[in-house]
Enzyme design. Sequence first.
Site, PDB file in Angstrom:
ATOM      1  N   LYS A 157     -48.460 -76.404 -25.617  1.00 38.22           N
ATOM      2  CA  LYS A 157     -46.990 -76.504 -25.680  1.00 38.22           C
ATOM      3  C   LYS A 157     -46.418 -76.211 -24.297  1.00 38.22           C
ATOM      4  CE  LYS A 157     -46.591 -75.387 -30.561  1.00 38.22           C
ATOM      5  NZ  LYS A 157     -45.918 -76.517 -31.208  1.00 38.22           N
TER       6      LYS A 157
ATOM      7  N   GLU B 188     -41.580 -70.606 -39.475  1.00 40.77           N
ATOM      8  CA  GLU B 188     -41.601 -71.993 -39.947  1.00 40.77           C
ATOM      9  C   GLU B 188     -40.748 -72.116 -41.205  1.00 40.77           C
ATOM     10  OE1 GLU B 188     -45.574 -74.095 -39.252  1.00 40.77           O
ATOM     11  OE2 GLU B 188     -46.138 -72.184 -40.130  1.00 40.77           O
TER      12      GLU B 188
ATOM     13  N   LYS C  21     -59.357 -75.999 -34.618  1.00 47.48           N
ATOM     14  CA  LYS C  21     -59.370 -74.869 -35.524  1.00 47.48           C
ATOM     15  C   LYS C  21     -59.335 -75.389 -36.952  1.00 47.48           C
ATOM     16  CE  LYS C  21     -55.505 -72.670 -36.691  1.00 47.48           C
ATOM     17  NZ  LYS C  21     -54.531 -73.233 -37.612  1.00 47.48           N
TER      18      LYS C  21
ATOM     19  N   HIS D   6     -53.604 -75.644 -30.251  1.00 49.13           N
ATOM     20  CA  HIS D   6     -52.564 -76.532 -29.733  1.00 49.13           C
ATOM     21  C   HIS D   6     -51.361 -75.764 -29.176  1.00 49.13           C
ATOM     22  CE1 HIS D   6     -50.646 -76.119 -33.717  1.00 49.13           C
ATOM     23  NE2 HIS D   6     -49.552 -76.601 -33.165  1.00 49.13           N
TER      24      HIS D   6
ATOM     25  N   ASP E 181     -54.769 -68.263 -40.219  1.00 51.54           N
ATOM     26  CA  ASP E 181     -54.201 -69.558 -39.850  1.00 51.54           C
ATOM     27  C   ASP E 181     -53.393 -69.475 -38.551  1.00 51.54           C
ATOM     28  OD1 ASP E 181     -53.549 -72.335 -40.375  1.00 51.54           O
ATOM     29  OD2 ASP E 181     -51.522 -71.665 -40.925  1.00 51.54           O
TER      30      ASP E 181
ATOM     31  N   HIS F  27     -53.058 -68.766 -32.715  1.00 57.42           N
ATOM     32  CA  HIS F  27     -51.847 -69.097 -31.948  1.00 57.42           C
ATOM     33  C   HIS F  27     -51.132 -67.855 -31.411  1.00 57.42           C
ATOM     34  CE1 HIS F  27     -52.691 -72.974 -33.497  1.00 57.42           C
ATOM     35  NE2 HIS F  27     -52.010 -72.905 -34.613  1.00 57.42           N
TER      36      HIS F  27
ATOM     37  N   LYS G  68     -44.137 -68.697 -43.307  1.00 56.94           N
ATOM     38  CA  LYS G  68     -43.687 -69.998 -43.790  1.00 56.94           C
ATOM     39  C   LYS G  68     -42.469 -69.816 -44.685  1.00 56.94           C
ATOM     40  CE  LYS G  68     -48.108 -72.288 -43.244  1.00 56.94           C
ATOM     41  NZ  LYS G  68     -47.759 -73.124 -42.100  1.00 56.94           N
TER      42      LYS G  68
END
Length: 484
Positions: free
Chosen positions: A182, A216, A148, A178, A235, A240, A331
């Site tokens: 996990k 995050e 990505k 990704h 993003d 995700h 974030k």
Amino acid sequence: MVSRVIPVEPFDLVVFGGTGDLAQRKILPGLLRRFTDGQMPPDSRVIAVARSDMDSASFRARVARAIAETVPDSHRDAGSERAFLERIDYVMVDATGEAGWRDLAAALRPDVVRAVYFSVAPALFGPIAEGLHRHEIARADCRIVVEKPFGQDLDSARALNATLAAHFDEKQIYRIDHYLGKETVQNLMAVRFANILFEPLWNAQFVDHVQITVAETVGIEGRAGYYDAAGAMRDMVQNHLMQLLCLIAMEPPYRFDPEAVRDEKLKVIHALDPVAPGDIVRGQYNAGNGQPGYRDECGDPDSLTESYIALKLHISNWRWKGTPFYLRTGKRLRARASEIAVTFKEPPHSIFGEGERWKENTLVIRVQPNEGITLNVMIKEPGPGGMRLVDVPLDMTFAEALGAGGRDIPDAYERLIMDVIRGNQTLFMRGDEVEAAWAWTDPIIAAWQAREDRPQPYEPGSAGPEDALMLVHRDGRRWREISP
Ligand code: BG6
């Protein structure tokens, strides 16, 4: 419990973008772990490719430094590192020109699995795909791995898919998200489909709501150029969080096999309702705690890009009609904590009478850190004094339960690269899935752009903007605490 490590077949893995951040921080250290664990056969090789002029010895020195920076000392083993570095070669290739391609072709062996990792900007996908064919590197069984961002909207994703499809069959294309690599995310499927306990309750009749949180503490980490054009929606949510949502909401696939799983995920995306503007909150972090604010970091004092997003979703199908899914990611929040929480409804009738304290059963799947699963259940408060209820967690931390001591929970990239070598696409996104996710995302972003929507400021170290709390409160619910 000792984990079973089944070696994959010997391979040649070509990594375009070998000097880049992802290769140095994730791909190569991940392969080192697979090598140390005996999963990467010693006669496998990594051929790193980039534009810089250097020899294999200098490249290996660079990888050794990256390993020293990314792998904790307690997990390092000098002997394996040395042996692993010997498995790496470097070839200089000009992806958009002619230089180096012949050297690359000559470096590859005919009789091992061949995979090519495109760890480069999407603009190079086409030239690399074309170059691989021109130089007869792309055998019919050659796999390619792409990262990505897979486009920034439906049109660009379609164009990328068309570029890749001009040179490769869908069965050869491994689109990485990704989060699917996990360990706990895969466990979500095991919990759902390897137990009889949850599936009968896994629907709108019994599930009150679902929360997906990916919080995050980091900021945009020097990626202003990319991030300011993307924002949290592109993003994190489009990929995700969407993938997590699909795994929670999908119907049981008839088999744990790439097409069966991806067909079911795709149906979830198709069933998503458009999101009402009032069901989305965007945020942008302020300066604080000695760190710059979003706008300072991205260098644009007027940026309207969101670093936080919370939204309420509905899935229009028989299973989920009426159960809201609340998603949030951001974030510079209070803690790094990603989890999925499935909150069940109240029992239809309380035999313990009014006023008895009651708390919903919630199944929490902790994606990271402290990977594990907790189920909150009501029990009788111990001791005399009548029947009083108390809620307790049935808790399973994977590292403890499996005796892994945390060490053996592999990083997402390790798992996914081994799946590429095994030829298993189950945990990779299919082209139509990515396009469907963009088709759902595009109108939301277009609506913000049309009205120049301003993200709400939030304090670093907080749980996000105030309105995000309201998104859930107004439905008589509350967000779970963001805590590690
Ligand atoms: C990446 C995003 O895909 O995922 C980053 O581009 C984000 O912005 C990262 O920080 C989060 O991944 P993880 O594995 O650290 O949760």
